[in-house]
Scaffold this motif. Structure first.
Motif, PDB file in Angstrom:
ATOM      1  N   PHE A   1       0.817  -1.213   0.000  1.00  0.00           N
ATOM      2  CA  PHE A   1       0.000   0.000   0.000  1.00  0.00           C
ATOM      3  C   PHE A   1       0.854   1.269   0.000  1.00  0.00           C
ATOM      4  CE2 PHE A   1      -3.604  -2.759   0.898  1.00  0.00           C
ATOM      5  CZ  PHE A   1      -4.513  -2.208   0.023  1.00  0.00           C
ATOM      6  N   ALA A   2       2.064   1.179   0.537  1.00  0.00           N
ATOM      7  CA  ALA A   2       2.957   2.349   0.459  1.00  0.00           C
ATOM      8  C   ALA A   2       3.263   2.667  -1.004  1.00  0.00           C
ATOM      9  CB  ALA A   2       4.241   2.075   1.229  1.00  0.00           C
ATOM     10  N   PHE A   3       3.487   1.623  -1.807  1.00  0.00           N
ATOM     11  CA  PHE A   3       3.726   1.837  -3.238  1.00  0.00           C
ATOM     12  C   PHE A   3       2.453   2.345  -3.927  1.00  0.00           C
ATOM     13  CE2 PHE A   3       7.342  -1.271  -2.845  1.00  0.00           C
ATOM     14  CZ  PHE A   3       8.315  -0.406  -3.289  1.00  0.00           C
ATOM     15  N   LEU A   4       1.348   1.697  -3.593  1.00  0.00           N
ATOM     16  CA  LEU A   4       0.091   1.991  -4.289  1.00  0.00           C
ATOM     17  C   LEU A   4      -0.416   3.408  -3.977  1.00  0.00           C
ATOM     18  CD1 LEU A   4      -1.456   0.105  -6.148  1.00  0.00           C
ATOM     19  CD2 LEU A   4      -2.918  -0.522  -4.257  1.00  0.00           C
ATOM     20  N   LEU A   5      -0.290   3.810  -2.708  1.00  0.00           N
ATOM     21  CA  LEU A   5      -0.828   5.112  -2.297  1.00  0.00           C
ATOM     22  C   LEU A   5       0.215   6.225  -2.321  1.00  0.00           C
ATOM     23  CD1 LEU A   5      -3.030   3.943   0.692  1.00  0.00           C
ATOM     24  CD2 LEU A   5      -3.851   5.206  -1.276  1.00  0.00           C
ATOM     25  N   ALA A   6       1.408   5.880  -2.794  1.00  0.00           N
ATOM     26  CA  ALA A   6       2.500   6.865  -2.858  1.00  0.00           C
ATOM     27  C   ALA A   6       2.803   7.447  -1.483  1.00  0.00           C
ATOM     28  CB  ALA A   6       2.173   7.979  -3.848  1.00  0.00           C
ATOM     29  N   ILE A   7       2.857   6.567  -0.494  1.00  0.00           N
ATOM     30  CA  ILE A   7       3.174   7.008   0.863  1.00  0.00           C
ATOM     31  C   ILE A   7       4.690   7.219   0.962  1.00  0.00           C
ATOM     32  CG2 ILE A   7       3.213   6.248   3.294  1.00  0.00           C
ATOM     33  CD1 ILE A   7       0.544   4.826   2.695  1.00  0.00           C
ATOM     34  N   PHE A   8       5.112   8.189   1.759  1.00  0.00           N
ATOM     35  CA  PHE A   8       6.532   8.495   1.941  1.00  0.00           C
ATOM     36  C   PHE A   8       7.315   7.203   2.204  1.00  0.00           C
ATOM     37  CE2 PHE A   8      10.159   9.502   4.624  1.00  0.00           C
ATOM     38  CZ  PHE A   8      10.725  10.545   3.941  1.00  0.00           C
ATOM     39  N   PRO A   9       8.407   6.923   1.556  1.00  0.00           N
ATOM     40  CA  PRO A   9       9.149   7.751   0.608  1.00  0.00           C
ATOM     41  C   PRO A   9       8.858   7.428  -0.869  1.00  0.00           C
ATOM     42  CG  PRO A   9      10.509   5.918   1.303  1.00  0.00           C
ATOM     43  CD  PRO A   9       9.158   5.702   1.920  1.00  0.00           C
ATOM     44  N   PHE A  10       7.720   6.778  -1.138  1.00  0.00           N
ATOM     45  CA  PHE A  10       7.442   6.357  -2.523  1.00  0.00           C
ATOM     46  C   PHE A  10       6.521   7.339  -3.257  1.00  0.00           C
ATOM     47  CE2 PHE A  10       7.934   2.394   0.048  1.00  0.00           C
ATOM     48  CZ  PHE A  10       9.194   2.070  -0.409  1.00  0.00           C
ATOM     49  N   TYR A  11       6.563   8.601  -2.833  1.00  0.00           N
ATOM     50  CA  TYR A  11       5.642   9.595  -3.398  1.00  0.00           C
ATOM     51  C   TYR A  11       6.255  10.357  -4.579  1.00  0.00           C
ATOM     52  CZ  TYR A  11       8.580  12.991  -1.063  1.00  0.00           C
ATOM     53  OH  TYR A  11       9.661  13.750  -0.685  1.00  0.00           O
TER      54      TYR A  11
ATOM     55  N   THR B   1      -4.475  12.426   0.301  1.00  0.00           N
ATOM     56  CA  THR B   1      -4.381  10.990   0.625  1.00  0.00           C
ATOM     57  C   THR B   1      -4.130  10.833   2.121  1.00  0.00           C
ATOM     58  OG1 THR B   1      -3.426  10.650  -1.558  1.00  0.00           O
ATOM     59  CG2 THR B   1      -3.238   8.830  -0.017  1.00  0.00           C
ATOM     60  N   GLY B   2      -3.295  11.727   2.660  1.00  0.00           N
ATOM     61  CA  GLY B   2      -3.015  11.690   4.100  1.00  0.00           C
ATOM     62  C   GLY B   2      -4.279  11.881   4.922  1.00  0.00           C
ATOM     63  N   PHE B   3      -5.117  12.830   4.532  1.00  0.00           N
ATOM     64  CA  PHE B   3      -6.369  13.073   5.277  1.00  0.00           C
ATOM     65  C   PHE B   3      -7.289  11.842   5.199  1.00  0.00           C
ATOM     66  CE2 PHE B   3      -5.324  17.666   5.105  1.00  0.00           C
ATOM     67  CZ  PHE B   3      -5.514  17.951   6.439  1.00  0.00           C
ATOM     68  N   SER B   4      -7.304  11.197   4.038  1.00  0.00           N
ATOM     69  CA  SER B   4      -8.151   9.997   3.910  1.00  0.00           C
ATOM     70  C   SER B   4      -7.649   8.890   4.841  1.00  0.00           C
ATOM     71  CB  SER B   4      -8.130   9.489   2.466  1.00  0.00           C
ATOM     72  OG  SER B   4      -8.891  10.338   1.663  1.00  0.00           O
ATOM     73  N   LEU B   5      -6.320   8.708   4.894  1.00  0.00           N
ATOM     74  CA  LEU B   5      -5.763   7.678   5.786  1.00  0.00           C
ATOM     75  C   LEU B   5      -6.067   8.012   7.241  1.00  0.00           C
ATOM     76  CD1 LEU B   5      -2.295   7.009   4.111  1.00  0.00           C
ATOM     77  CD2 LEU B   5      -4.251   5.483   4.155  1.00  0.00           C
TER      78      LEU B   5
ATOM     79  N   VAL C   1      -0.525   2.721  12.463  1.00  0.00           N
ATOM     80  CA  VAL C   1       0.162   2.846  11.173  1.00  0.00           C
ATOM     81  C   VAL C   1      -0.628   3.772  10.246  1.00  0.00           C
ATOM     82  CG1 VAL C   1       0.775   1.572   9.075  1.00  0.00           C
ATOM     83  CG2 VAL C   1       1.402   0.664  11.301  1.00  0.00           C
ATOM     84  N   LEU C   2      -1.952   3.591  10.215  1.00  0.00           N
ATOM     85  CA  LEU C   2      -2.785   4.433   9.343  1.00  0.00           C
ATOM     86  C   LEU C   2      -2.677   5.905   9.741  1.00  0.00           C
ATOM     87  CD1 LEU C   2      -6.089   2.358   8.980  1.00  0.00           C
ATOM     88  CD2 LEU C   2      -4.463   2.900   7.174  1.00  0.00           C
ATOM     89  N   VAL C   3      -2.768   6.151  11.046  1.00  0.00           N
ATOM     90  CA  VAL C   3      -2.710   7.535  11.535  1.00  0.00           C
ATOM     91  C   VAL C   3      -1.321   8.122  11.258  1.00  0.00           C
ATOM     92  CG1 VAL C   3      -2.792   8.967  13.611  1.00  0.00           C
ATOM     93  CG2 VAL C   3      -4.520   7.220  13.251  1.00  0.00           C
ATOM     94  N   ALA C   4      -0.275   7.336  11.539  1.00  0.00           N
ATOM     95  CA  ALA C   4       1.089   7.847  11.336  1.00  0.00           C
ATOM     96  C   ALA C   4       1.332   8.155   9.857  1.00  0.00           C
ATOM     97  CB  ALA C   4       2.100   6.818  11.847  1.00  0.00           C
ATOM     98  N   ALA C   5       0.899   7.228   8.974  1.00  0.00           N
ATOM     99  CA  ALA C   5       1.091   7.453   7.534  1.00  0.00           C
ATOM    100  C   ALA C   5       0.319   8.688   7.085  1.00  0.00           C
ATOM    101  CB  ALA C   5       0.640   6.224   6.752  1.00  0.00           C
ATOM    102  N   GLY C   6      -0.895   8.837   7.598  1.00  0.00           N
ATOM    103  CA  GLY C   6      -1.713   9.993   7.229  1.00  0.00           C
ATOM    104  C   GLY C   6      -1.063  11.298   7.655  1.00  0.00           C
ATOM    105  N   ILE C   7      -0.628  11.339   8.915  1.00  0.00           N
ATOM    106  CA  ILE C   7      -0.004  12.566   9.438  1.00  0.00           C
ATOM    107  C   ILE C   7       1.288  12.886   8.679  1.00  0.00           C
ATOM    108  CG2 ILE C   7       1.277  13.417  11.463  1.00  0.00           C
ATOM    109  CD1 ILE C   7      -1.684  13.870  11.705  1.00  0.00           C
ATOM    110  N   LEU C   8       2.059  11.831   8.399  1.00  0.00           N
ATOM    111  CA  LEU C   8       3.324  12.017   7.665  1.00  0.00           C
ATOM    112  C   LEU C   8       3.049  12.652   6.296  1.00  0.00           C
ATOM    113  CD1 LEU C   8       6.344  11.206   8.083  1.00  0.00           C
ATOM    114  CD2 LEU C   8       5.869   9.209   6.675  1.00  0.00           C
TER     115      LEU C   8
END
Lengths: 174, 466
Positions: B199-209, B292-296, B258-265
């Motif tokens: 999901f980090a790859f799929l959602l472009a979560i840091f550092p894959f953004y 995307t962060g707000f959705s997470l 994890v969801l909250v941390a990824a969203g805030i990040l």
């Protein structure tokens, strides 16, 4: 690892024979053959595109040009993948050769993706990575729909790659 | 007749026919737009698995279609989401006609939409990863401008989205093992790591953004906007399906963290990076990263209100993104580049587009009276109650995007005194931008209209938030 696209695609085609062989251990021959045929079709699509474009010398900036470096990097991936495969095969309940073959291909695909910016090599790297994954996944999933979707993904990747390569060629000749 | 034939097969066939037969920009856009609007209306008005009588004949739309031993299934619970999906696609197609991008966007956009609807309908739902990858591959011709070499953003988009698929498929297999043996912590850990990476790859979560900002530089902003809307939305819905399917996952405190941390990040990084950009397209990309962060973050609230807010965020985001990317595409046609140095003073030459960019950015910031405000306000209030320490990071991210919006507006209107006002947008572009401004303000004043469209969607995720 070759910079000549003919060698590159030739090795990729041979690689798919290995993929077929390792998949055959888990799937009936008819389904395993899908991997081989799809792989060869992908190679053919990329090959035909390369034939139809003018040949420029490859300008690769990120990849060190030394043969020694390339062999060393591949050797490190091979050793690391073997170390992972020994543990993973016991954990997954698969034989070592299949697990190593799979992880080795995934590792080589990742290595390739990490050091190139050329569309042909990126697509080849992705196809190699997916080939490795497909061997592992074949051991745990034998659905016809998954086989069909993975075949479509492989072909789509090759056709998408061919489209990108031809667009790049037009851009360079324009 | 079955529901998957109406909402998956039919649009896919129509997309193929449009690609092969239609050559005219306007006709392509109008047909695509009408088709999507009709599909949205059908999803709104028809009921799946309910008998209808027309005169002497009666018919029923069955919910499923079998393919190669597996099933595509769309039930009544999915219909509100189908409405949202096809309305949003129609909005994108409508915009494309006024900036001459319809031939490039509409046929492939329709095909991508139908494949992504199939990803929502496929059973087992895990195969959605394969369908999302197929949609990614379909988008490649849309992202390549003939006669130009492919940019790094396109290639990175392809790589990262492709890398997501193996991780998610394999984690799905491990998750099935966890269901059989829930006490196996090693298995849970492995599945969690693989799923997280996927999901980090799929959602472009840091550092894959990194493909987000690069992509906006490579392709027209409107096309990039469509991609930044479609794929993160599909990935978020896929993630929601995972949480819905596995009860241990949605009740796990680690997963919520994890969801909250990824969203805030993503909110903090997106906002802070946006503040330092000198390229308008990159600000849009970082704005979408924040979204995307707000959705997470909304999913991480793990409550029914969080799920409702998760879906309510979609409509203001759609409106802001279409306005923003449409206006940027108009400006790009004049200035060739979207660098600050190139767009300086264009506010007086393209006033509708410039104000559109400003309003859309400020709406995503959550400025009162604009579409993003009510939902964002409700979300931040809920976050403040559950995780008070995180508010500072949301504030930082929002401040960053506000600074970016102010800098953008300052650059647009930085002209010597006495420079006359002109209007270089076409009449149709001006009308569409005016409507979008109006909607951005109206949805800010009447947020219940957003709820009207999205309040039924959580029904398809019955277990989430309970």
């Amino acid at each position: 690892m070759s910079r000549d696209w003919r060698w590159l695609l030739g090795i990729l085609a041979i690689q798919y024979i290995g993929v077929f062989w390792l998949t055959f251990a888990y799937w009936p021959i008819a389904m395993a053959t899908v991997k081989l045929v799809t792989g060869w079709m992908a190679c053919a699509a990329l090959g035909i595109t390369q034939i139809n474009i003018s040949q420029h010398p490859v300008r690769e900036t990120a990849w060190p040009h030394s043969w020694l470096f390339r062999i060393l990097a591949a050797a490190i991936v091979a050793v690391a993948s073997l170390a992972i495969a020994v543990r993973a095969s016991a954990w997954l309940g698969m034989n070592l050769s299949t697990t190593w073959g799979s992880i080795l291909l995934m590792g080589m695909g990742l290595l390739y993706l990490g050091v190139t910016a050329q569309p042909l090599r990126i697509v080849t790297g992705l196809l190699t990575l997916l080939a490795g994954f497909e061997i592992l996944y074949a051991a745990v999933e034998n659905s016809a729909l998954v086989a069909a979707l993975l075949a479509v993904v492989n072909l789509g990747l090759a056709l998408g790659g061919a489209y990108v390569i031809s667009a790049q060629e037009k851009g360079e000749t324009a | 007749m079955s529901a998957p034939i109406i909402w998956i097969v039919f649009p896919a066939v129509a997309a193929a026919l449009m690609l092969l037969l239609l050559r005219e920009e306007r006709a392509t856009a109008i047909i695509g737009c009408i088709l999507c609007a009709c599909l949205a209306l059908l999803a709104w008005g028809l009921s799946i698995d309910t008998a209808y009588a027309i005169g002497a004949t009666s018919f029923k739309i069955s919910p499923s279609l079998d393919i190669l031993g597996r099933r595509l299934s769309l039930t009544m619970a999915d219909q509100p989401l189908l409405v949202l999906i096809y309305i949003s696609t129609a909005v994108w197609f409508l915009g494309s006609v006024f900036i001459n991008l319809a031939r490039r966007l509409v046929p492939l956009g329709l095909a991508i939409t139908s494949v992504l609807v199939a990803s929502l309908a496929v059973e087992p739902f895990l195969y959605a990863a394969l369908l999302i990858e197929m949609a990614v591959l379909l988008s490649i011709p849309m992202l390549i401008t003939q006669g130009q070499p492919p940019g790094r953003g396109v290639l990175r988009f392809l790589i990262f989205q492709t890398l997501a698929m193996p991780f998610i498929l394999f984690s799905g297999w491990l998750l099935a093992g966890i269901e059989a043996n829930p006490g196996n912590l090693a298995l849970v850990q492995s599945a969690g790591i693989l799923l997280g990476l996927g999901f980090a790859f799929l959602l472009a979560i840091f550092p894959f953004y990194t493909w987000f900002p690069l992509l906006v530089e490579d392709v027209p902003p409107f096309i990039a906007g469509f991609i930044l809307w479609t794929f993160p939305t599909a990935a978020l819905l896929f993630l929601t399906s995972f949480l819905e399917r596995y009860s241990w996952m949605r009740t796990s405190s680690a997963m919520i963290s994890v969801l909250v941390a990824a969203g805030i990040l993503m909110i903090a990084i997106g906002g802070i990076l946006a503040a330092f950009q000198r390229y308008l397209g990159r600000i849009l990309a970082y704005g979408m990263l924040m979204e995307t962060g707000f959705s997470l973050l909304a999913l991480g609230l793990n409550s029914f209100s969080g799920v409702s807010l998760f879906f309510a965020l979609f409509l203001p985001r759609l409106l802001s993104l279409t306005t923003w990317s449409f206006a940027l595409t108009i400006i790009q046609k004049k200035s060739t580049s979207l660098k600050f140095s190139e767009v300086k003073g264009l506010g007086r030459i393209y006033p509708f587009a410039s104000i559109g960019v400003g309003l859309a950015t400020l709406s995503l910031v959550g400025l009162p009276m604009l579409a993003g405000f009510p939902i964002r306000q409700a979300l931040v209030e809920t976050v403040a109650q559950q995780f008070p320490s995180l508010i500072l990071w949301i504030f930082l991210g929002s401040l960053g995007l506000t600074v970016a919006a102010m800098r953008t507006l300052a650059v647009f209107f930085m002209t010597p005194a006495g420079t006359p006002w002109e209007r270089n947008e076409t009449g149709q572009q001006s009308v569409l931008l005016f409507i979008e401004w109006g909607l951005l303000v109206l949805l800010g004043l009447f947020p219940q209209w957003v709820v009207l469209l999205t309040d039924r969607i959580p029904v398809m995720f019955q277990h989430l938030g309970q």
